[in-house]
Design an enzyme around this catalytic site. Structure first.
Site, PDB file in Angstrom:
ATOM      1  N   HIS A   1      25.908  18.459  32.277  1.00  0.00           N
ATOM      2  CA  HIS A   1      26.956  19.562  32.303  1.00  0.00           C
ATOM      3  C   HIS A   1      26.131  20.663  33.142  1.00  0.00           C
ATOM      4  CE1 HIS A   1      30.067  22.361  30.568  1.00  0.00           C
ATOM      5  NE2 HIS A   1      29.043  23.081  31.044  1.00  0.00           N
ATOM      6  N   GLU A   2      25.171  21.097  32.721  1.00  0.00           N
ATOM      7  CA  GLU A   2      24.263  22.225  33.614  1.00  0.00           C
ATOM      8  C   GLU A   2      24.147  21.757  34.985  1.00  0.00           C
ATOM      9  OE1 GLU A   2      24.678  24.947  32.408  1.00  0.00           O
ATOM     10  OE2 GLU A   2      24.959  24.595  30.184  1.00  0.00           O
TER      11      GLU A   2
ATOM     12  N   HIS B   1      27.047  22.531  37.223  1.00  0.00           N
ATOM     13  CA  HIS B   1      27.045  23.749  37.587  1.00  0.00           C
ATOM     14  C   HIS B   1      26.093  24.185  38.745  1.00  0.00           C
ATOM     15  CE1 HIS B   1      29.572  25.406  34.378  1.00  0.00           C
ATOM     16  NE2 HIS B   1      28.645  25.179  33.513  1.00  0.00           N
TER      17      HIS B   1
ATOM     18  N   HIS C   1      27.645  22.500  41.949  1.00  0.00           N
ATOM     19  CA  HIS C   1      28.877  23.437  42.315  1.00  0.00           C
ATOM     20  C   HIS C   1      28.023  24.729  42.877  1.00  0.00           C
ATOM     21  CE1 HIS C   1      32.554  25.685  40.830  1.00  0.00           C
ATOM     22  NE2 HIS C   1      32.302  25.903  42.049  1.00  0.00           N
TER      23      HIS C   1
END
Length: 651
Positions: free
Chosen positions: A479-480, A483, A486
């Site tokens: 998940h991190e 980011h 992204h």
């Protein structure tokens, strides 16, 4: 060694060599320069995008290159002096940001530019509209005078509260002394890493509230009293934040009413997809109606498991009678082991941190056409631009990668990725991605590349085992990292819109979509690598600790284990989602009072704990007998709820 085409990034990485004095001096220099740019724009008086907005946008770009790192020291530095200076600098930057966002003279120019309806490219048009709206949402539609001054004072105080609240969380260093008997059941590799007591605590071990200590204790400690004690003390670990939280809620409500809104939730939600608090409330209410029966059913099944367990343990009295908050991680685990033969400790053996990271980076290489090159040794020194190799990281444990497009994508440079993975004193206590430097196009049309950091708190390696990730930690890491990717692959003209600086509704979407790879059999297998295959030393340690006569023949996780894991994806899902629903419902409850007097009278601690019991259907200490039965003031979970102070309020 890096392949030749990926060896020399066209942009040097930032340096982390700040001192207390340099942080504050650099902050004041940035503020003086920015104020000068704004003054010059007003002095010229030219109401065009190129003359009124572009100079400020270019200055914002330059400021972000330094200011993000100035504030980052507070989350990661080992020096308290540097963390304090970072907080002080952040306060100066926030105060200047409030001053800038309330400059009537700049707003008048921006208003004229908007009304002139110039033909702008889409991103510039968006910048113009967002800036214009930002001035209005910062009080410039409120007539100058007492009300507007009060609004500004509130903004400044809220900034101070936010910085102090986060600092208290980062610097929290509490814990409890326990005897080994009290921690019976907690895995040995957790216990072996704990501090040993001396003097009056001789024979005890110190358990902190950091995730690698806290979660295994709540999951594995067989002693119900120990679990209760750890749970309740963890809910009280930052009680100095209780008053800060209350003050923030009151000030937000007052500020929203000054701007003409009914409450803070209405102010926050109007520019999100939901548009109105009612839409959010209806959504949460509908979810609760749908989830509640499933939650009750799950608790009934878990309570049956508990009854059998306490009978075997000969446990009687209050702690045996109900299903409590501190029971849930423990019996959830027991259920997985009993009904699904799933042992998360065994799963973790297949996910050593470093090989899992390499596997994840490989997935991102395939998905996005990227290449990750770790920068180590002499290559670090070469990029330190005359400095020392350690200058380009903030701590010796930090890994840094240069990131490139692969040859099929043109082999161009993308940016820098940093990984800071283990807990330490004074460090940010959860898992998050921090932008260190945004990407943008400078005034000469040249691309500036981003730098981004993952800051996590996984268990440290020991002499006998590498850091091993539970499956939920694999999901967190993915998940991190989502980011971070992204942030890296973003291509914007202005730093204002770079990476996760999207509309708030979309911030989590890429990462949440990418989490699905952690439930895909082929990807789980490719990510896995049993730690006993990493070295002869680890093989020996595995054989000793497991009692096995040989290591697993296949270094990859068996398909049978993957099937068991995937079969448990939705086990006790209603209770998990009811817990999330508690967070969202509490968030809305404190941000949409019917009047300011209501929020002044509100007992926030009672609301937090009673809502939790009401929604999750799990009892806390309020259900125990004695003088305090029915007392909701046993813990202050809101004081540790960083999201509500850090930007997710009414969100």
């Amino acid at each position: 060694m890096a392949p030749a085409q990926y060896k020399k990034p066209p942009q040097l990485p930032p340096k982390f060599t700040a001192t207390k004095e340099s942080l504050l001096a650099d902050t004041k220099r940035l503020i003086d320069r920015s104020r000068g740019v704004q003054d010059a724009v007003v002095k010229s008086g030219e109401a065009t995008f190129a003359k009124a907005l572009l100079p400020i946008a270019h200055d914002d770009n330059k400021m972000a290159i330094e200011s993000h790192i100035i504030g980052f020291y507070n989350a990661v530095s080992t020096s308290k002096e540097l963390r304090d200076a970072s907080s002080e600098a952040e306060q100066l930057l926030d105060d200047f940001g409030i001053e800038s966002s309330m400059r009537e003279d700049v707003f008048q120019l921006v208003d004229k530019v908007l009304k002139a309806k110039e033909n702008l490219d889409p991103e510039s048009q968006r910048l113009l509209e967002k800036d214009h709206k930002s001035f209005i949402r910062n009080g410039l539609n409120v007539p100058a005078g007492e009300k507007r001054d009060r609004f500004k004072a509130i903004k400044q105080r809220l900034s101070t509260i936010g910085i102090q609240f986060s600092k208290n969380l980062n610097e929290e260093n509490g814990g409890l002394w326990f005897t080994p008997d009290e921690l019976h059941g907690v895995p040995e590799d957790v216990l072996s890493g704990l501090k040993k007591g001396e003097g009056e605590n001789e024979g005890k071990i110190w358990l902190t509230f950091k995730y690698p200590d806290l979660f295994p204790t709540l999951k594995y400690a067989t002693n119900a009293e120990t679990r209760k004690k750890v749970f309740v003390e963890n809910e009280n670990k930052c009680n100095q934040n209780v008053e800060l939280f209350r003050e923030a809620i009151l000030l937000r409500d007052e500020a929203a009413r000054i701007l003409g809104y009914e409450n803070h939730a209405q102010f926050r939600i109007e520019d999100k997809m939901a548009k109105t608090p009612k839409t959010v409330d209806d959504f949460l209410s509908d979810l609760r109606t749908r989830l509640a029966p499933g939650g009750k059913k799950e608790i009934d099944a878990l309570m049956e498991l508990k009854k059998n367990d306490v009978k075997q343990q000969n446990l009687t009295g209050e702690l045996a009678e109900k299903y409590y908050l501190w029971d849930h991680r423990y019996y959830d685990r027991l259920m997985l082991e009993r009904d699904f033969q799933l042992d998360h400790q065994v799963i973790a053996e297949y996910f050593p941190l470093q090989t899992t990271i390499q596997g994840m980076l490989k997935i991102f290489e395939e998905l996005f056409g990227l290449v990750f090159v770790e920068i180590v040794g002499e290559e670090r020194a070469a990029l330190a631009d005359g400095g020392k190799a350690e200058d380009i990281v903030w701590h010796p444990e930090v890994q840094v990668f240069s990131v490139w497009d692969d040859e099929g994508e043109g082999a161009g440079f993308v940016g820098y990725l940093y990984l800071d993975l283990f807990p330490r004193d004074g460090k940010y206590g959860h898992a998050a991605n921090f932008n260190l430097q945004p990407g943008y196009i400078d005034e000469n049309g040249k691309r500036r590349y981003p730098a981004t950091a993952l800051v996590c708190n996984f268990s440290k390696p020991t002499p006998k085992k590498p850091s091993l990730l539970k499956h939920d930690e694999v999901v967190t890491l993915f998940h991190e990292l989502g980011h971070g990717i992204h942030d890296l692959v973003s291509r914007t003209t202005y730093s204002r819109f770079h990476g996760t600086n999207t509309v708030r509704d979309f911030v989590e979407a890429p990462s949440q979509m990418l989490e699905n790879w952690c439930w895909t059999p082929s990807q789980l297998r490719s990510l896995s690598h049993h730690y006993s295959h990493l070295s002869p030393e680890y093989e020996k340690a595995y054989l000793e600790s497991s009692g096995a006569d040989k290591k697993p023949s296949d270094e990859r996780i068996p398909n049978s284990l993957i099937s068991k894991l995937i079969n448990t994806k939705h086990v006790n899902d209603a209770l998990f989602n009811l817990r999330q629903l508690h967070f969202g419902t509490f968030d809305m409850a404190v941000h949409e009072p019917s009047s300011h007097e209501d929020i002044e009278k509100l007992d926030i601690t009672q609301l937090y704990n009673s809502l939790r019991q009401d929604i999750s259907q799990l009892d806390g200490p309020e259900a125990l007998n004695g003088d305090k039965k029915g007392d909701w003031h046993w813990g202050n979970g809101q004081a540790t709820f960083g999201h509500l102070i850090g930007g997710y309020d009414a969100g």
